[in-house]
Write a protein that holds these residues in place. Structure first.
Motif, PDB file in Angstrom:
ATOM      1  N   LYS A  78      -2.852   3.534  -2.510  1.00  0.00           N
ATOM      2  CA  LYS A  78      -2.852   2.730  -3.846  1.00  0.00           C
ATOM      3  C   LYS A  78      -2.334   1.286  -3.644  1.00  0.00           C
ATOM      4  CE  LYS A  78      -3.895   2.604  -8.265  1.00  0.00           C
ATOM      5  NZ  LYS A  78      -4.984   3.104  -8.898  1.00  0.00           N
ATOM      6  N   GLN A  79      -2.999   0.402  -3.892  1.00  0.00           N
ATOM      7  CA  GLN A  79      -2.678  -1.286  -3.805  1.00  0.00           C
ATOM      8  C   GLN A  79      -1.879  -1.760  -4.785  1.00  0.00           C
ATOM      9  OE1 GLN A  79      -6.506  -3.119  -3.339  1.00  0.00           O
ATOM     10  NE2 GLN A  79      -7.096  -2.418  -1.502  1.00  0.00           N
ATOM     11  N   LEU A  80      -0.998  -2.387  -4.148  1.00  0.00           N
ATOM     12  CA  LEU A  80       0.266  -2.963  -5.169  1.00  0.00           C
ATOM     13  C   LEU A  80       0.069  -4.422  -5.158  1.00  0.00           C
ATOM     14  CD1 LEU A  80       3.170  -0.779  -3.783  1.00  0.00           C
ATOM     15  CD2 LEU A  80       1.430  -0.292  -5.924  1.00  0.00           C
ATOM     16  N   TYR A  81       0.418  -5.231  -6.398  1.00  0.00           N
ATOM     17  CA  TYR A  81       0.333  -6.381  -6.484  1.00  0.00           C
ATOM     18  C   TYR A  81       1.804  -6.989  -7.232  1.00  0.00           C
ATOM     19  CZ  TYR A  81      -4.803  -5.913  -6.043  1.00  0.00           C
ATOM     20  OH  TYR A  81      -6.104  -5.599  -5.420  1.00  0.00           O
ATOM     21  N   ILE A  82       1.905  -8.248  -6.733  1.00  0.00           N
ATOM     22  CA  ILE A  82       3.138  -8.875  -7.486  1.00  0.00           C
ATOM     23  C   ILE A  82       3.045  -8.717  -9.000  1.00  0.00           C
ATOM     24  CG2 ILE A  82       4.325 -11.230  -7.756  1.00  0.00           C
ATOM     25  CD1 ILE A  82       4.561 -10.296  -4.839  1.00  0.00           C
ATOM     26  N   GLY A  83       4.293  -8.176  -9.335  1.00  0.00           N
ATOM     27  CA  GLY A  83       4.288  -7.888 -10.688  1.00  0.00           C
ATOM     28  C   GLY A  83       4.194  -6.620 -11.089  1.00  0.00           C
ATOM     29  N   ASP A  84       3.528  -5.767 -10.535  1.00  0.00           N
ATOM     30  CA  ASP A  84       3.407  -4.392 -10.581  1.00  0.00           C
ATOM     31  C   ASP A  84       4.882  -3.670 -10.743  1.00  0.00           C
ATOM     32  OD1 ASP A  84       0.960  -4.682 -10.620  1.00  0.00           O
ATOM     33  OD2 ASP A  84       0.380  -3.516  -8.796  1.00  0.00           O
ATOM     34  N   ILE A  85       4.865  -2.386 -11.629  1.00  0.00           N
ATOM     35  CA  ILE A  85       6.019  -1.739 -11.770  1.00  0.00           C
ATOM     36  C   ILE A  85       5.449  -0.377 -11.300  1.00  0.00           C
ATOM     37  CG2 ILE A  85       7.689  -0.741 -13.181  1.00  0.00           C
ATOM     38  CD1 ILE A  85       7.901  -3.774 -12.886  1.00  0.00           C
ATOM     39  N   ILE A 125       0.924  -1.229   0.048  1.00  0.00           N
ATOM     40  CA  ILE A 125       0.060  -0.008   0.060  1.00  0.00           C
ATOM     41  C   ILE A 125       0.828   1.271   0.107  1.00  0.00           C
ATOM     42  CG2 ILE A 125      -1.897   1.350   1.111  1.00  0.00           C
ATOM     43  CD1 ILE A 125      -2.510  -1.464   2.710  1.00  0.00           C
ATOM     44  N   ILE A 126       0.796   2.158  -0.899  1.00  0.00           N
ATOM     45  CA  ILE A 126       1.470   3.341  -1.111  1.00  0.00           C
ATOM     46  C   ILE A 126       1.096   4.435  -0.099  1.00  0.00           C
ATOM     47  CG2 ILE A 126       2.147   5.161  -2.486  1.00  0.00           C
ATOM     48  CD1 ILE A 126       1.869   3.587  -4.600  1.00  0.00           C
ATOM     49  N   LEU A 127       1.981   4.847   0.937  1.00  0.00           N
ATOM     50  CA  LEU A 127       1.363   5.750   1.947  1.00  0.00           C
ATOM     51  C   LEU A 127       1.895   7.100   1.596  1.00  0.00           C
ATOM     52  CD1 LEU A 127       2.596   3.509   4.930  1.00  0.00           C
ATOM     53  CD2 LEU A 127       0.267   3.646   3.809  1.00  0.00           C
ATOM     54  N   TYR A 134      -1.324  -7.129   9.918  1.00  0.00           N
ATOM     55  CA  TYR A 134      -1.670  -7.526   8.640  1.00  0.00           C
ATOM     56  C   TYR A 134      -3.314  -7.337   8.394  1.00  0.00           C
ATOM     57  CZ  TYR A 134      -2.459 -10.176   4.481  1.00  0.00           C
ATOM     58  OH  TYR A 134      -2.844 -10.589   3.131  1.00  0.00           O
ATOM     59  N   ILE A 135      -3.997  -7.761   9.452  1.00  0.00           N
ATOM     60  CA  ILE A 135      -5.249  -7.698   9.172  1.00  0.00           C
ATOM     61  C   ILE A 135      -5.878  -6.114   9.052  1.00  0.00           C
ATOM     62  CG2 ILE A 135      -7.570  -8.009  10.704  1.00  0.00           C
ATOM     63  CD1 ILE A 135      -6.194 -10.519  11.930  1.00  0.00           C
ATOM     64  N   LEU A 180       9.400   6.899  -2.019  1.00  0.00           N
ATOM     65  CA  LEU A 180       8.140   6.464  -1.814  1.00  0.00           C
ATOM     66  C   LEU A 180       8.211   5.747  -0.335  1.00  0.00           C
ATOM     67  CD1 LEU A 180       7.294   4.541  -5.194  1.00  0.00           C
ATOM     68  CD2 LEU A 180       6.180   6.646  -4.183  1.00  0.00           C
ATOM     69  N   LYS A 181       7.109   5.684   0.286  1.00  0.00           N
ATOM     70  CA  LYS A 181       6.966   4.981   1.617  1.00  0.00           C
ATOM     71  C   LYS A 181       5.855   3.957   1.405  1.00  0.00           C
ATOM     72  CE  LYS A 181       5.978   5.204   6.668  1.00  0.00           C
ATOM     73  NZ  LYS A 181       5.553   6.216   7.655  1.00  0.00           N
ATOM     74  N   ILE A 182       6.037   2.795   1.565  1.00  0.00           N
ATOM     75  CA  ILE A 182       5.220   1.838   1.171  1.00  0.00           C
ATOM     76  C   ILE A 182       4.995   0.654   2.563  1.00  0.00           C
ATOM     77  CG2 ILE A 182       4.616  -0.201  -0.354  1.00  0.00           C
ATOM     78  CD1 ILE A 182       6.099   1.175  -2.452  1.00  0.00           C
ATOM     79  N   LYS A 183       3.707   0.342   2.466  1.00  0.00           N
ATOM     80  CA  LYS A 183       3.405  -0.615   3.616  1.00  0.00           C
ATOM     81  C   LYS A 183       3.423  -2.052   3.041  1.00  0.00           C
ATOM     82  CE  LYS A 183       2.057  -0.580   7.507  1.00  0.00           C
ATOM     83  NZ  LYS A 183       2.923  -0.707   8.715  1.00  0.00           N
ATOM     84  N   TRP A 184       4.281  -3.123   3.419  1.00  0.00           N
ATOM     85  CA  TRP A 184       4.410  -4.281   2.672  1.00  0.00           C
ATOM     86  C   TRP A 184       3.598  -5.474   3.511  1.00  0.00           C
ATOM     87  CZ3 TRP A 184       5.592  -3.971  -1.947  1.00  0.00           C
ATOM     88  CH2 TRP A 184       6.514  -2.847  -2.588  1.00  0.00           C
ATOM     89  N   ALA A 185       3.175  -6.457   2.833  1.00  0.00           N
ATOM     90  CA  ALA A 185       2.701  -7.579   3.300  1.00  0.00           C
ATOM     91  C   ALA A 185       3.940  -8.468   3.812  1.00  0.00           C
ATOM     92  CB  ALA A 185       1.851  -8.592   2.356  1.00  0.00           C
ATOM     93  N   PRO A 186       3.738  -9.450   4.802  1.00  0.00           N
ATOM     94  CA  PRO A 186       4.966 -10.085   5.319  1.00  0.00           C
ATOM     95  C   PRO A 186       5.841 -10.583   4.130  1.00  0.00           C
ATOM     96  CG  PRO A 186       3.250 -10.431   6.612  1.00  0.00           C
ATOM     97  CD  PRO A 186       2.565  -9.943   5.393  1.00  0.00           C
ATOM     98  N   TYR A 187       5.350 -11.196   3.052  1.00  0.00           N
ATOM     99  CA  TYR A 187       5.833 -11.916   2.059  1.00  0.00           C
ATOM    100  C   TYR A 187       6.337 -11.322   0.570  1.00  0.00           C
ATOM    101  CZ  TYR A 187       1.176 -12.161  -0.100  1.00  0.00           C
ATOM    102  OH  TYR A 187      -0.008 -11.965  -0.492  1.00  0.00           O
TER     103      TYR A 187
END
Length: 295
Positions: A52-59, A28-30, A109-110, A69-76
């Motif tokens: 803005k939500q980010l997905y694997i494979g995004d550029i 998630i872009i913060l 994460y929740i 950029l400051k981004i919140k990441w999922a654990p993986y």
């Protein structure tokens, strides 16, 4: 309580994934996106934005530097710079599965990735849902965890399980109209071997691809459940965390774990004492479940 124990210490499934399912966002872009920032997702380019939500494979392309950029990441997941102004979203999961990687930040994460951002009026999930049940299309099974593969009154005539050599390893005629469950210890499947379950009706045949989880991975999954059990939280929150945990480790290890079925089954059997906020989270988990099996 008996149902709860059965579903939490029952069975889980492992399988080699042949089908690509809808993924959940991993970032998630913060901040830092306000100027000269673009996101390319599935071949289309968009402006970056708040949360803005980010997905694997995004550029992400950001001038003068993606480091702004400051981004919140999922654990993986993480962002790997491809240049000073370009970043690709990739999986950062290590080869060996460790439950502690996911249980440590489960509450966060929740809040960041599951809980709805905007709270709108939505009904609580109840046992009396009228929508048609979506049964899993593939699953990783764990010993002692029965998986429900058919609802009551579905008029199933028989079940057959076939291995990759085309050999029948299990067959059972069905005479009642009750919900049908499979118990891994009763159906003759071996760990890490792929099987197809055929659920036969009069005119149609439904299939489920399964793999039985190996003992080492199952022990690690159970360690995560024990961590949640040992937390000083109320049962509704514990149920939700377990359901999220099953989905999270499935997303992080899509080549060998799919416990979405267990997440859904757990909440489906325990949905009577949740608050409004908890109900919103369950609603999101249910949506993720249905999206997961949407081809």
């Amino acid at each position: 309580m008996k149902k709860f124990i059965i579903f939490i210490f029952g069975c889980i499934i492992f399988f080699p994934m042949g089908t690509i399912y809808a993924q959940n966002h991993v970032g998630i872009i913060l901040s830092g996106y306000e100027k000269d920032c673009q996101l390319t997702h599935t071949g289309k380019t968009y402006l970056c934005g708040d949360r803005k939500q980010l997905y694997i494979g995004d550029i992400i392309n950001k001038k003068p530097s993606v480091n702004m950029l400051k981004i919140k990441w999922a654990p993986y997941a993480n962002g790997v710079p491809r240049s000073e102004t370009s970043m690709e979203i990739v999986s950062s999961q290590t080869e060996k599965f460790k439950a502690s990687t996911y249980t440590a930040g489960l509450k966060q994460y929740i809040n960041d990735f599951v809980k709805p951002v905007e709270h709108v009026a939505v009904p609580l999930v109840t046992r009396g849902r009228k929508q048609k049940e979506q049964f899993p299309l593939q699953a990783t099974l764990m010993r002692n965890y029965p998986i429900i593969i058919s609802g009551a009154n579905e008029d199933v005539k028989s079940i057959a399980i076939i291995n990759t050599k085309g050999q029948k390893v299990y067959e059972k005629p069905i005479k009642s109209k009750e919900a049908i469950s499979l118990v891994p210890s009763e159906i003759g499947v071996e760990p890490l071997e792929s099987y197809t379950v055929y659920i036969n009706k009069d005119t149609v045949k439904r299939r489920l691809d399964i793999v039985l989880m190996d003992e080492a991975t199952q022990e690690e999954v159970l360690k995560g459940l024990m961590v949640i059990d040992n937390e000083n939280i109320a049962i509704p929150d514990s149920l939700i965390r377990k359901a999220v945990y099953f989905q999270l480790i499935s997303d992080a290890n899509p080549d060998k774990i799919d416990l979405y079925w267990l997440s859904h089954q757990l909440l489906k059997e325990n949905t009577s004492q949740f608050t409004k906020d908890q109900g919103d989270i369950i609603r999101e988990l249910e949506k993720r479940y249905y999206n997961h099996y949407r081809k």
